[in-house]
Design a protein around this motif. Structure first.
Motif, PDB file in Angstrom:
ATOM      1  N   ILE A  91       0.462   6.251  -5.726  1.00 30.10           N
ATOM      2  CA  ILE A  91       0.381   7.667  -5.351  1.00 30.10           C
ATOM      3  C   ILE A  91       1.608   8.000  -4.496  1.00 30.10           C
ATOM      4  O   ILE A  91       2.190   7.111  -3.869  1.00 30.10           O
ATOM      5  CB  ILE A  91      -0.917   8.020  -4.575  1.00 30.10           C
ATOM      6  N   GLU A  92       1.992   9.262  -4.459  1.00 24.79           N
ATOM      7  CA  GLU A  92       3.150   9.693  -3.680  1.00 24.79           C
ATOM      8  C   GLU A  92       2.718  10.171  -2.299  1.00 24.79           C
ATOM      9  O   GLU A  92       1.634  10.735  -2.138  1.00 24.79           O
ATOM     10  CB  GLU A  92       3.892  10.819  -4.400  1.00 24.79           C
ATOM     11  N   SER A  93       3.579   9.952  -1.333  1.00 24.12           N
ATOM     12  CA  SER A  93       3.319  10.469   0.009  1.00 24.12           C
ATOM     13  C   SER A  93       3.593  11.972   0.030  1.00 24.12           C
ATOM     14  O   SER A  93       4.345  12.493  -0.789  1.00 24.12           O
ATOM     15  CB  SER A  93       4.211   9.761   1.027  1.00 24.12           C
ATOM     16  N   SER A  94       2.975  12.668   0.979  1.00 22.14           N
ATOM     17  CA  SER A  94       3.233  14.112   1.143  1.00 22.14           C
ATOM     18  C   SER A  94       4.566  14.327   1.847  1.00 22.14           C
ATOM     19  O   SER A  94       5.257  15.320   1.602  1.00 22.14           O
ATOM     20  CB  SER A  94       2.099  14.755   1.946  1.00 22.14           C
ATOM     21  N   SER A  95       4.918  13.398   2.735  1.00 23.33           N
ATOM     22  CA  SER A  95       6.207  13.441   3.417  1.00 23.33           C
ATOM     23  C   SER A  95       6.538  12.055   3.938  1.00 23.33           C
ATOM     24  O   SER A  95       5.684  11.169   3.990  1.00 23.33           O
ATOM     25  CB  SER A  95       6.174  14.454   4.575  1.00 23.33           C
ATOM     26  N   GLY A  96       7.799  11.858   4.324  1.00 25.38           N
ATOM     27  CA  GLY A  96       8.236  10.557   4.824  1.00 25.38           C
ATOM     28  C   GLY A  96       8.863   9.712   3.724  1.00 25.38           C
ATOM     29  O   GLY A  96       8.928  10.125   2.563  1.00 25.38           O
ATOM     30  N   GLU A  97       9.331   8.522   4.111  1.00 26.89           N
ATOM     31  CA  GLU A  97      10.026   7.642   3.175  1.00 26.89           C
ATOM     32  C   GLU A  97       9.467   6.225   3.214  1.00 26.89           C
ATOM     33  O   GLU A  97       9.116   5.715   4.275  1.00 26.89           O
ATOM     34  CB  GLU A  97      11.527   7.597   3.504  1.00 26.89           C
ATOM     35  N   ILE A  98       9.404   5.616   2.037  1.00 26.89           N
ATOM     36  CA  ILE A  98       9.007   4.210   1.906  1.00 26.89           C
ATOM     37  C   ILE A  98      10.086   3.486   1.116  1.00 26.89           C
ATOM     38  O   ILE A  98      10.440   3.904   0.011  1.00 26.89           O
ATOM     39  CB  ILE A  98       7.650   4.071   1.184  1.00 26.89           C
ATOM     40  N   GLU A  99      10.595   2.397   1.697  1.00 24.21           N
ATOM     41  CA  GLU A  99      11.598   1.584   1.009  1.00 24.21           C
ATOM     42  C   GLU A  99      11.079   0.167   0.819  1.00 24.21           C
ATOM     43  O   GLU A  99      10.529  -0.430   1.743  1.00 24.21           O
ATOM     44  CB  GLU A  99      12.902   1.525   1.824  1.00 24.21           C
ATOM     45  N   ILE A 100      11.243  -0.349  -0.399  1.00 24.13           N
ATOM     46  CA  ILE A 100      10.904  -1.732  -0.706  1.00 24.13           C
ATOM     47  C   ILE A 100      12.202  -2.450  -1.058  1.00 24.13           C
ATOM     48  O   ILE A 100      12.816  -2.158  -2.088  1.00 24.13           O
ATOM     49  CB  ILE A 100       9.912  -1.829  -1.888  1.00 24.13           C
ATOM     50  N   ASN A 101      12.638  -3.332  -0.173  1.00 23.47           N
ATOM     51  CA  ASN A 101      13.894  -4.074  -0.377  1.00 23.47           C
ATOM     52  C   ASN A 101      15.065  -3.159  -0.730  1.00 23.47           C
ATOM     53  O   ASN A 101      15.851  -3.438  -1.633  1.00 23.47           O
ATOM     54  CB  ASN A 101      13.713  -5.149  -1.458  1.00 23.47           C
ATOM     55  N   GLY A 102      15.137  -2.040  -0.011  1.00 23.14           N
ATOM     56  CA  GLY A 102      16.258  -1.123  -0.182  1.00 23.14           C
ATOM     57  C   GLY A 102      16.061  -0.033  -1.209  1.00 23.14           C
ATOM     58  O   GLY A 102      16.893   0.875  -1.324  1.00 23.14           O
ATOM     59  N   TYR A 103      14.964  -0.083  -1.970  1.00 20.74           N
ATOM     60  CA  TYR A 103      14.705   0.924  -3.007  1.00 20.74           C
ATOM     61  C   TYR A 103      13.652   1.922  -2.533  1.00 20.74           C
ATOM     62  O   TYR A 103      12.540   1.526  -2.150  1.00 20.74           O
ATOM     63  CB  TYR A 103      14.233   0.259  -4.298  1.00 20.74           C
ATOM     64  N   ASP A 104      13.991   3.188  -2.569  1.00 22.32           N
ATOM     65  CA  ASP A 104      13.047   4.238  -2.208  1.00 22.32           C
ATOM     66  C   ASP A 104      11.973   4.333  -3.292  1.00 22.32           C
ATOM     67  O   ASP A 104      12.280   4.501  -4.474  1.00 22.32           O
ATOM     68  CB  ASP A 104      13.792   5.576  -2.083  1.00 22.32           C
ATOM     69  N   VAL A 105      10.711   4.237  -2.876  1.00 17.45           N
ATOM     70  CA  VAL A 105       9.594   4.207  -3.831  1.00 17.45           C
ATOM     71  C   VAL A 105       9.501   5.480  -4.659  1.00 17.45           C
ATOM     72  O   VAL A 105       9.117   5.443  -5.834  1.00 17.45           O
ATOM     73  CB  VAL A 105       8.259   3.949  -3.089  1.00 17.45           C
TER      74      VAL A 105
END
Length: 321
Positions: free
Chosen positions: A51-65
């Motif tokens: 699912i996508e976040s409403s706001s903010g950022e998530i990175e997995i090993n340098g890749y934005d989800v």
């Protein structure tokens, strides 16, 4: 490395996850804790890109989800609480199928399947139908599916749920060994399990981040308090009200219900006061039988309960100012 920065998830007016931020370093085994409805599953689903976040950022090993979803998801192996297994397949066939879905080339697939069978120690049942396997072996097959493609990050949701004590120990040891080559996020309601396996703990409650620390540090935070464990006979749910008659009482929390019908409570006092004598007097006058009273050793379970109970109170006090 996993970076979560100012992530919020809303469903209409309901805030499921509220502006949380944390970092998980490469090779860490991290416990993800929270009561039911705290936002754990929502957060894990955002980490996996489900699912996508409403706001903010998530990175997995340098890749934005959200921006580089395909590359980010390649870095993740996810084991949900109830992995849908194909009962008419064998573990070998199932892992081969998962390898095909994950885009492992035909040339490398055979070697990949054998590597995973060995890693989760199910080579001896690889040709048996999944429907004929024990719960413990089925959990290993579920874990195997998360390992396909050799992802750097493993996200495991309740990996030992429903297992007998021997199977629990086996899965715990397996997770520890996986931590040598993977970053592991482990969600569990069994706090002793988290304490034994994890190097760091993230606690979430009502969508808010409550703590990010080592189990040892969280346990040490409750060591200074005069905390007691009291095992009593059930008293129609009035124990908390009766306990308020004790001077210097800070908190009373139900720890667990025991098989013999008794209940174990954690009782803490204000200013390290010794309230043992008064507990006996007040409980006896009100018909509560004490089976055991002892000083509590600091545990992750106790730290968790204190954090969950105290945080809303602090917020309420802040709101009154």
């Amino acid at each position: 490395m996993i970076k979560v920065e100012n992530v919020t998830k809303k469903y209409g007016s309901h805030v499921a996850v509220n502006n949380i931020s944390f970092t998980i370093e490469d090779g860490e085994i991290v416990g993800f804790l929270g009561p039911n409805g705290a936002g754990k599953t929502t957060t894990m689903n955002m980490l996996t890109g489900f699912i996508e976040s409403s706001s903010g950022e998530i990175e997995i090993n340098g890749y934005d989800v959200s921006k580089k979803a395909k590359k980010a998801k390649k870095e993740i192996g996810y084991m949900p609480e109830t992995t849908p297994l194909y009962n008419e397949l064998t573990p070998k066939e199932f892992i081969n199928y998962m390898a095909e879905l994950k885009g492992v080339s035909k040339k490398e697939r055979k070697e990949e399947v054998q590597r995973i069978l060995k890693e989760v120690n199910i080579e001896d049942v690889q040709n048996k139908l999944i429907r004929n396997l024990s719960r413990g072996y089925r959990q290993r097959v579920s874990l195997a599916s998360a390992l396909v493609g050799n992802p750097k990050v493993l996200i495991l949701d309740e990996p030992t749920v429903g297992l007998d004590p021997k199977q629990v120990v086996q899965i715990r040891n397996l997770i520890k060994s996986l931590g040598k080559d993977h970053t592991v996020i482990l969600s569990s309601h069994i706090l002793s399990e988290i304490s034994q396996i994890c190097e760091k703990v993230i606690i979430i409650n009502k969508g808010n981040l409550i703590a990010v620390d080592t189990p040892e540090n969280l346990e040490n935070k409750v060591k200074d308090e005069n905390s007691l464990l009291v095992t009593i006979e059930e008293n129609n749910g009035k124990v908390e009200e009766i306990a308020k008659k004790i001077n210097n009482l800070k908190a009373i929390n139900l720890i667990k219900k025991l098989p013999d019908g008794t209940k174990q409570y954690s009782i803490t006092s204000k200013n390290n006061a010794d309230i043992r004598k008064e507990i006996f007097e007040v409980f006896a006058k009100n018909g509560i039988t004490i089976f055991e009273l002892k000083k509590s050793e600091a545990t992750l379970e106790e730290a968790f309960i204190n954090l969950i109970d105290e945080k809303p109170k602090k917020e309420e006090k802040g709101g009154k100012k």
